[in-house]
Write an enzyme that holds these catalytic residues in place. Structure first.
Site, short mmCIF file in Angstrom:
data_model
loop_
_atom_site.label_atom_id
_atom_site.label_comp_id
_atom_site.label_asym_id
_atom_site.label_seq_id
_atom_site.Cartn_x
_atom_site.Cartn_y
_atom_site.Cartn_z
N THR A 161 -96.15 66.15 -115.70
CA THR A 161 -95.45 66.59 -114.49
C THR A 161 -97.46 66.36 -113.12
O THR A 161 -96.59 66.26 -112.32
CB THR A 161 -95.61 68.30 -114.20
OG1 THR A 161 -94.07 68.07 -115.76
CG2 THR A 161 -94.28 68.89 -113.14
N ALA A 199 -103.22 75.26 -122.40
CA ALA A 199 -102.65 75.29 -123.74
C ALA A 199 -102.64 73.23 -124.30
O ALA A 199 -103.58 73.29 -124.96
CB ALA A 199 -101.72 75.69 -124.24
N ASP A 200 -102.05 72.09 -123.39
CA ASP A 200 -101.77 71.55 -123.80
C ASP A 200 -103.07 70.49 -123.60
O ASP A 200 -102.82 69.08 -124.03
CB ASP A 200 -101.09 70.53 -122.70
CG ASP A 200 -100.83 71.12 -121.42
OD1 ASP A 200 -101.83 71.56 -120.80
OD2 ASP A 200 -100.40 69.74 -120.69
N ASP A 259 -104.09 62.39 -119.32
CA ASP A 259 -102.39 62.58 -119.39
C ASP A 259 -101.35 62.44 -118.42
O ASP A 259 -101.53 63.35 -117.10
CB ASP A 259 -102.32 64.19 -120.00
CG ASP A 259 -100.68 64.52 -120.16
OD1 ASP A 259 -100.05 63.70 -120.20
OD2 ASP A 259 -100.79 65.58 -121.05
N GLY A 273 -93.78 71.03 -122.22
CA GLY A 273 -94.33 71.12 -120.10
C GLY A 273 -93.01 71.45 -120.11
O GLY A 273 -91.77 71.92 -120.23
#
Length: 302
Positions: free
Chosen positions: A161, A108-109, A158, A8
């Site tokens: 950041t 991608a996350d 999520d 991340g």
């Protein structure tokens, strides 16, 4: 054993999985100046402290939203463990249709989280429980709020950041979602732009009505983001038009989630679970870990 790496913008998570069980979960700062050799030494030392038998790590999978660190992580795995990792990116089998206008522009996350969340939705209504299948329903043991049919979508919140909301259809299709400034970013902007406001710990205040600057800022940050989550989830559900479960992950999820009315479950390891699922789906397509081809690196996965 499988080494799962989630890169991340703020932190890198390393998970050691044996089958469906997550044995170890480690974190370090996303230091862009470190070399692959430095990360290799760091990770081996962290695993050694946990008494992990490094020789048993025979496969690896990486998801990265920091392009400058993607090749570094590949080098780390190759130097530290002598194996070629699978990198989540274009051409990788996820088992999920991506309905974004340009699939290469999805981080991608976000795809990894969506894969894990959809699997949780499918299994949550089935015996045995989702936890027995490797989907963590939250270390605090939270149960879902209410009974839900298996044919429901899922929204992943999520707290990273950036604070992201990702929507998955009941058929397991990734639709897209929302990207909002992260809690830390918003707090830092407040502290730096308001001359008379000092930095405070991001923590739950004693009451909503703050009676001093510290509690007032904590209230605005915590309850403000709880309201943001509930408001956006309500709008997303209305627009989608079908039932949606809501699962949260990320560093501050356990602080914010209890203050919301919509988040049902907190899973600290959602991304690592998704990485395991994606690795397994690609391993099934190939003859074994040694033959897994690395994905094209970069490709709009930021």
């Amino acid at each position: 054993m499988l080494l799962a790496i989630d890169v991340g913008n703020t932190n890198i998570s390393f998970g050691v999985l044996e089958g469906e069980a997550l044995r170890h979960h480690l974190r370090c700062e996303s230091a862009r100046s470190r070399t692959a050799d430095e990360y290799a030494v760091l990770v081996r030392q962290m695993l050694d402290l946990r008494r992990v038998d490094l020789a048993r790590i025979d496969s690896a999978v990486i998801a990265s939203v920091v392009p400058t660190l993607t090749d570094t992580m590949v080098g780390l795995v190759e130097r530290a463990f002598g194996i070629e990792p699978l990198v989540v990116g274009p051409g990788i089998k996820t088992g999920m249709s991506i309905l974004y206008e340009n699939p290469r522009e999805v981080g991608a996350d976000r795809i990894v989280n969506a894969v894990a969340a959809h699997e949780w939705v499918k299994r949550a209504a089935e015996p045995p429980s989702a936890r027995e299948h490797g989907i963590d329903l939250g270390r605090g043991g939270e149960a879902g709020r209410g009974d839900h049919a298996a044919a429901s979508g899922v929204i992943v919140v999520d707290f990273g950041t950036a604070t992201t909301f990702d929507c998955v259809t009941p058929r397991g299709e990734y639709l897209g979602g929302v990207i909002a400034p992260g809690i830390q970013i918003s707090a830092e902007a407040l502290f730096s732009r308001a001359a008379r406001l000092s930095r405070v710990e991001i923590a739950l205040p004693p009451r909503v009505v703050g009676r001093n600057p510290v509690h007032s800022m904590q209230s605005g940050i915590v309850y403000g983001y709880a309201g943001l989550v509930d408001g956006l989830v309500a709008r997303l559900r209305r627009e989608l038009g079908y039932p949606c479960r809501v699962v949260a992950t990320g560093g501050l999820a356990r602080l914010i989630a209890p203050q919301t009315e919509t988040i049902e479950v907190v899973d600290d390891d959602l991304t690592l679970t998704g990485l395991r699922l994606i690795y397994e789906r690609n391993a099934e397509r190939n003859s074994g870990p040694a033959t897994l081809p690395p994905a094209a690196r970069g490709g709009g996965q930021d």
